[in-house]
Design a protein around this motif. Structure first.
Motif, short mmCIF file in Angstrom:
data_model
loop_
_atom_site.label_atom_id
_atom_site.label_comp_id
_atom_site.label_asym_id
_atom_site.label_seq_id
_atom_site.Cartn_x
_atom_site.Cartn_y
_atom_site.Cartn_z
N PHE A 168 0.84 -1.21 0.00
CA PHE A 168 0.00 0.00 0.00
C PHE A 168 0.87 1.25 0.00
O PHE A 168 0.65 2.20 -0.77
N LEU A 169 1.89 1.26 0.88
CA LEU A 169 2.78 2.42 1.00
C LEU A 169 3.62 2.62 -0.24
O LEU A 169 3.78 3.75 -0.72
N LEU A 170 4.15 1.53 -0.79
CA LEU A 170 4.98 1.63 -1.99
C LEU A 170 4.19 2.24 -3.16
O LEU A 170 4.70 3.10 -3.89
N LYS A 171 2.96 1.80 -3.32
CA LYS A 171 2.12 2.31 -4.40
C LYS A 171 1.74 3.76 -4.16
O LYS A 171 1.73 4.58 -5.08
N LYS A 172 1.40 4.08 -2.92
CA LYS A 172 1.01 5.46 -2.58
C LYS A 172 2.14 6.44 -2.86
O LYS A 172 1.90 7.55 -3.36
N GLU A 173 3.37 6.02 -2.52
CA GLU A 173 4.52 6.91 -2.69
C GLU A 173 5.15 6.80 -4.07
O GLU A 173 6.12 7.49 -4.37
N ASN A 174 4.62 5.91 -4.90
CA ASN A 174 5.19 5.68 -6.24
C ASN A 174 6.68 5.39 -6.16
O ASN A 174 7.49 5.93 -6.93
N ALA A 175 7.06 4.55 -5.20
CA ALA A 175 8.47 4.21 -5.01
C ALA A 175 9.00 3.45 -6.21
O ALA A 175 8.33 2.56 -6.75
N LYS A 176 10.21 3.79 -6.62
CA LYS A 176 10.81 3.14 -7.79
C LYS A 176 12.13 2.45 -7.48
O LYS A 176 12.50 1.48 -8.13
N LYS A 177 12.85 2.97 -6.50
CA LYS A 177 14.17 2.43 -6.18
C LYS A 177 14.20 2.06 -4.70
O LYS A 177 14.07 2.92 -3.83
N THR A 178 14.39 0.76 -4.42
CA THR A 178 14.29 0.30 -3.03
C THR A 178 15.46 -0.61 -2.66
O THR A 178 16.17 -1.11 -3.53
N ILE A 179 15.63 -0.78 -1.36
CA ILE A 179 16.63 -1.71 -0.82
C ILE A 179 15.92 -2.70 0.08
O ILE A 179 15.01 -2.34 0.83
N GLU A 180 16.33 -3.96 0.01
CA GLU A 180 15.83 -4.96 0.95
C GLU A 180 17.02 -5.64 1.61
O GLU A 180 17.87 -6.23 0.93
N VAL A 181 17.10 -5.56 2.93
CA VAL A 181 18.18 -6.18 3.70
C VAL A 181 17.59 -7.40 4.41
O VAL A 181 16.84 -7.25 5.37
N GLU A 201 23.82 8.00 -2.53
CA GLU A 201 23.34 8.70 -1.34
C GLU A 201 22.06 9.47 -1.65
O GLU A 201 21.98 10.23 -2.61
N GLY A 202 21.04 9.22 -0.83
CA GLY A 202 19.76 9.90 -1.00
C GLY A 202 19.01 9.52 -2.25
O GLY A 202 18.12 10.25 -2.70
N SER A 203 19.32 8.36 -2.83
CA SER A 203 18.70 7.99 -4.11
C SER A 203 17.60 6.93 -3.98
O SER A 203 16.89 6.66 -4.94
N PHE A 204 17.47 6.33 -2.81
CA PHE A 204 16.48 5.25 -2.64
C PHE A 204 15.19 5.79 -2.02
O PHE A 204 15.21 6.63 -1.11
N ASP A 205 14.08 5.29 -2.50
CA ASP A 205 12.77 5.73 -2.02
C ASP A 205 12.33 4.97 -0.77
O ASP A 205 11.59 5.51 0.06
N PHE A 206 12.77 3.73 -0.65
CA PHE A 206 12.24 2.87 0.40
C PHE A 206 13.26 1.78 0.73
O PHE A 206 13.99 1.32 -0.15
N ALA A 207 13.31 1.40 2.00
CA ALA A 207 14.16 0.28 2.43
C ALA A 207 13.38 -0.60 3.40
O ALA A 207 12.65 -0.08 4.26
N LYS A 209 16.35 8.71 0.48
CA LYS A 209 16.17 10.15 0.25
C LYS A 209 15.40 10.81 1.39
O LYS A 209 14.71 10.14 2.17
N VAL A 210 15.51 12.12 1.49
CA VAL A 210 14.67 12.88 2.41
C VAL A 210 13.21 12.69 1.99
O VAL A 210 12.86 12.86 0.82
N GLY A 211 12.38 12.27 2.92
CA GLY A 211 11.00 11.93 2.60
C GLY A 211 10.80 10.46 2.33
O GLY A 211 9.67 9.97 2.28
N GLY A 212 11.90 9.73 2.14
CA GLY A 212 11.83 8.29 1.93
C GLY A 212 11.59 7.55 3.24
O GLY A 212 11.68 8.12 4.33
N VAL A 213 11.31 6.26 3.12
CA VAL A 213 10.91 5.46 4.28
C VAL A 213 11.81 4.24 4.45
O VAL A 213 12.16 3.56 3.48
N ILE A 214 12.18 3.98 5.71
CA ILE A 214 12.87 2.74 6.10
C ILE A 214 11.93 1.96 7.01
O ILE A 214 11.40 2.51 7.98
N ALA A 215 11.71 0.69 6.71
CA ALA A 215 10.83 -0.14 7.52
C ALA A 215 11.63 -1.26 8.18
O ALA A 215 12.39 -1.97 7.51
N TYR A 216 11.45 -1.40 9.49
CA TYR A 216 12.13 -2.45 10.26
C TYR A 216 11.11 -3.47 10.74
O TYR A 216 10.13 -3.11 11.40
#
Length: 247
Positions: free
Chosen positions: A74-87, A155-161, A182-189
């Motif tokens: 839901f969040l990814l679609k709402k924010e139109n995230a395009k570049k993400t990281i998954e750890v 640096e500052g290039s990812f929308d979501f992690a 990025k500023v405004g981007g989201v990290i989820a733990y």
């Protein structure tokens, strides 16, 4: 002694199974109601197939919770995230979910030291036609994140992690991800309520959960005090905390 070890192993398995089956909800019936009413009807077929294939894995409790996954999508679609990281990838449920949620030109940097587990999910990722969105890096996450930071363009290039790996390292990952997102981007733990043990007395916590419990509690306090982020901690799955970078 052998009997005690078997008993302990069974207790650990039962607790992990309970957390996986119900998350932090009061009952399995309520958990199943949400799944059957709201989550599974919207779950893409490749995700369903991967989830079912993962259920037979001896560490299936490590898989992402579909309820939390729905919120992430839901969040990814709402924010139109395009570049993400998954750890932390495991068999790839959250990875596939992300790949299905971002645009066709989106990219995911997926980091895990266990290629074997990723291979379980790879056929389902290919079947969904989203393998081209994924750059899988078989590596220790500290090293992989440091390598990303060697390139100033990252640096500052990812929308979501999304982070679901070794819990004692969460705070170390945070310092790296706060630079990459990025500023405004989201990290989820993920797992930030650790089976509810964060609110238990020390004497009530099963021994095998104590080490990670301490790490999670330190993380929660650190995130709450971090002026660089806004946070929202939700009791979805095993607990998930969303952090929005402010500066």
């Amino acid at each position: 002694m052998e009997f005690d070890l078997k008993k302990q192993a069974k207790e650990e398995f039962d607790i992990k199974k309970q957390v996986k089956n119900t998350g932090l909800l009061q009952s399995e019936e309520l958990h199943n109601y949400i799944l059957e009413t709201s989550v599974y009807p919207r779950e893409a077929e490749p995700l369903k197939e991967l989830r079912e294939a993962t259920e037979n894995h001896p560490k299936s409790f490590m898989a992402g919770a579909p309820i939390a996954g729905q919120m992430i999508s839901f969040l990814l679609k709402k924010e139109n995230a395009k570049k993400t990281i998954e750890v932390g990838v495991f068999t790839g449920y959250s990875l596939l979910l992300t790949a299905l949620s971002i645009p066709d030109d989106g990219k995911i940097t997926a980091i895990d030291c266990d290629r074997e587990a990723y291979e379980i999910g790879l056929p389902f990722i290919k079947k969904a036609g989203v393998e081209g969105k994924i750059d899988f890096i078989e590596s220790d996450a500290h090293l992989a994140l440091d390598n990303l930071l060697l390139n100033p363009k990252n640096e500052g290039s990812f929308d979501f992690a999304f982070v679901d790996a070794d819990k004692p390292s969460y705070q170390h990952y945070h310092e790296r991800l706060i630079k990459l997102v990025k500023v405004g981007g989201v990290i989820a733990y993920d797992n930030t309520l650790w089976g509810g043990t964060v609110a238990m007395l020390e004497s009530q916590v099963p021994d095998f959960m104590k080490e990670y419990r301490e790490a999670i509690m330190k993380l929660n306090k650190s995130l709450a005090a971090d002026p660089r982020i806004d946070i929202a901690q939700l009791p979805l799955g095993d607990g998930i905390t969303f952090c929005r970078r402010l500066y």
